[in-house]
Design a protein around this motif. Structure first.
Motif, PDB file in Angstrom:
ATOM      1  N   PRO A 223      52.243  48.550  37.340  1.00 24.49           N
ATOM      2  CA  PRO A 223      53.073  49.392  36.404  1.00 24.49           C
ATOM      3  C   PRO A 223      52.492  49.937  35.242  1.00 24.49           C
ATOM      4  O   PRO A 223      51.895  49.288  34.453  1.00 24.49           O
ATOM      5  CB  PRO A 223      54.194  48.115  36.087  1.00 24.49           C
ATOM      6  N   PRO A 224      52.688  51.248  35.242  1.00 30.38           N
ATOM      7  CA  PRO A 224      51.861  52.124  33.885  1.00 30.38           C
ATOM      8  C   PRO A 224      52.702  51.810  32.761  1.00 30.38           C
ATOM      9  O   PRO A 224      53.923  51.420  32.770  1.00 30.38           O
ATOM     10  CB  PRO A 224      51.877  53.418  34.628  1.00 30.38           C
ATOM     11  N   LEU A 225      52.037  52.312  31.414  1.00 32.15           N
ATOM     12  CA  LEU A 225      52.723  52.166  30.205  1.00 32.15           C
ATOM     13  C   LEU A 225      53.806  53.085  30.002  1.00 32.15           C
ATOM     14  O   LEU A 225      54.728  52.828  29.233  1.00 32.15           O
ATOM     15  CB  LEU A 225      51.619  52.160  29.511  1.00 32.15           C
ATOM     16  N   ASN A 226      53.652  54.191  30.690  1.00 32.30           N
ATOM     17  CA  ASN A 226      54.805  55.253  30.542  1.00 32.30           C
ATOM     18  C   ASN A 226      56.056  54.975  31.295  1.00 32.30           C
ATOM     19  O   ASN A 226      57.122  55.797  31.457  1.00 32.30           O
ATOM     20  CB  ASN A 226      54.368  56.551  30.858  1.00 32.30           C
ATOM     21  N   ALA A 275      48.451  57.079  27.192  1.00 35.08           N
ATOM     22  CA  ALA A 275      48.852  56.306  28.388  1.00 35.08           C
ATOM     23  C   ALA A 275      50.328  56.644  28.363  1.00 35.08           C
ATOM     24  O   ALA A 275      51.126  56.961  29.561  1.00 35.08           O
ATOM     25  CB  ALA A 275      48.891  54.945  28.387  1.00 35.08           C
ATOM     26  N   VAL A 276      51.123  56.721  27.256  1.00 34.50           N
ATOM     27  CA  VAL A 276      52.490  57.013  27.451  1.00 34.50           C
ATOM     28  C   VAL A 276      52.949  58.574  27.737  1.00 34.50           C
ATOM     29  O   VAL A 276      53.891  58.889  28.386  1.00 34.50           O
ATOM     30  CB  VAL A 276      53.171  56.463  25.841  1.00 34.50           C
ATOM     31  N   LEU A 277      51.806  59.411  27.202  1.00 34.09           N
ATOM     32  CA  LEU A 277      52.183  60.968  27.288  1.00 34.09           C
ATOM     33  C   LEU A 277      51.736  61.350  29.152  1.00 34.09           C
ATOM     34  O   LEU A 277      51.545  62.335  29.127  1.00 34.09           O
ATOM     35  CB  LEU A 277      51.555  61.586  26.278  1.00 34.09           C
ATOM     36  N   LEU A 278      51.201  60.377  29.754  1.00 30.71           N
ATOM     37  CA  LEU A 278      50.731  60.614  31.035  1.00 30.71           C
ATOM     38  C   LEU A 278      51.936  60.984  32.078  1.00 30.71           C
ATOM     39  O   LEU A 278      52.870  60.209  32.066  1.00 30.71           O
ATOM     40  CB  LEU A 278      49.961  59.452  31.504  1.00 30.71           C
TER      41      LEU A 278
END
Length: 367
Positions: A223-226, A275-278
């Motif tokens: 799971p990614p941070l975004n 990471a969030v703006l990915l």
């Protein structure tokens, strides 16, 4: 009357005396011509009957003999046919035996010729070997040196010391069978190098390759941070407000609506804004890039390039810690696998057998 009765003795002397004696007158008178003719006729009939009986007996005997002769002829004809068939069969078998003997003789002659050729070639080969070969010790040293050098090249290319250990063990056994005191230093050098290789042999890379494959399969599930829309465990996770069990229905509805409204907008601390703006499409390329990095690490591990493999694993670990949720169990499991891989990937020193090579050079120079 007593004088006219016939005598009881019918001996030849009495017959002759009777023939010479004068016939009485009474007998001469009683034997008339009619009685003589009747007696002659009776005698002729008796003779004819005897002749008929003799002819009949001869005819019966002739018929019996004819039947017997006919049976004997049939038996002789049967035996003659059987003898002829056996004779034909015996001729056929004899012909076959002659052919077999002829073939056997030809094969024997061919075999003798080939045996003579082989014996000649063997003698020539022995002469050639005797003229070109060295002594036993020299050949043994040369064979061991060639086998050890070939195994050393294989170990340097593949990174596995098993071929080199096998070559050293074979050389040790050959020297032990030769029982030459001059080769004792070479045997001791081979044993020392073999012990050092066994103690410093690197572990098999099969486990590391399995962990790399497992890590590559689990990249898509990290799971990614975004992923803010996902509920559950994570850095920016949220839980709905608990509803009391004794609350009224309108209170339950109000709390549910408030929880849904609060879930639309959330406020949290951003430690890694990149990471969030990915973007989602960039997340796909991020996963594929990590897979390529792991594939490069696998190829480097197979080609024994430990520095490159360690560098690729470090890059994967940095990307994993930067772009994926560290609170997720899958991310933690992937980080654990990466740590284990980095511990297994070591810079292995190429195998060296300097003592054995020096002993082989000394043994070859002392011939």
């Amino acid at each position: 009357m007593s004088a006219a009765s016939p005598p009881d003795d019918f001996s030849p002397s009495s017959t002759a005396a009777a023939a010479t004696a004068p016939v009485p007158a009474t007998m001469a008178v009683s034997q008339s011509p009619e009685s003589l003719a009747a007696a002659a006729k009776t005698l002729s009939r008796i003779a004819f009957g005897l002749l008929a009986l003799v002819a009949l007996a001869a005819l019966v005997i002739a018929i019996a003999l004819w039947q017997r002769v006919s049976g004997m002829q049939e038996q002789l004809a049967r035996q003659s046919a059987e003898a002829q068939a056996q004779s034909l069969e015996a001729r056929t078998l004899a012909r076959q035996a002659m052919d077999t003997v002829r073939d056997t003789a030809a094969r024997a002659a061919l075999t003798e010729t080939r045996v003579a050729e082989v014996a000649l070639q063997r003698s020539q080969l022995e002469e050639l070997m005797q003229s070109l070969s060295r002594s036993r010790d020299e050949n043994l040293v040369v064979d061991i040196e060639s086998a050890v050098r070939l195994a050393l090249q294989q170990a340097q290319v593949t990174g596995s010391v098993e071929p080199l250990l096998a070559a050293l063990k074979s050389g040790d056994l050959r020297i032990a069978r030769a029982a030459q005191p001059r080769l004792a230093p070479l045997q001791r050098a081979i044993q020392r190098d073999a012990d050092r290789l066994r103690s410093s042999a690197s572990a098999d890379n099969g486990e590391a390759l399995q962990k790399l494959d497992e890590l590559m399969r689990g990249i898509d599930d990290l799971p990614p941070l975004n992923a803010v829309a996902m509920r559950g465990s994570g850095l920016n996770t949220w839980q709905p407000e608990p509803i009391p069990a004794d609350a009224a229905w309108w209170e339950r509805a109000l709390l549910t609506v408030r929880g849904e409204l609060r879930s639309l907008v959330r406020v949290g601390r951003i430690e890694r804004p990149e990471a969030v703006l990915l973007a989602p499409d960039q997340t796909y390329f991020l996963r594929e890039n990590l897979k390529l990095k792991l594939l490069n690490a696998r190829l480097s591990l197979l080609s024994r390039q430990m520095d490159t493999a360690r560098s690729e694993l470090a890059t994967v670990a940095a990307s994993l810690n930067r772009y994926f949720d560290p609170a997720s169990r899958r991310t933690q499991a992937a980080a654990t696998l990466l740590q284990q891989l980095q511990a297994q990937v070591k810079n292995v020193e190429p195998p060296r057998i300097d003592e054995t090579l020096a002993a082989l050079t000394t043994a070859a120079a002392g011939r």
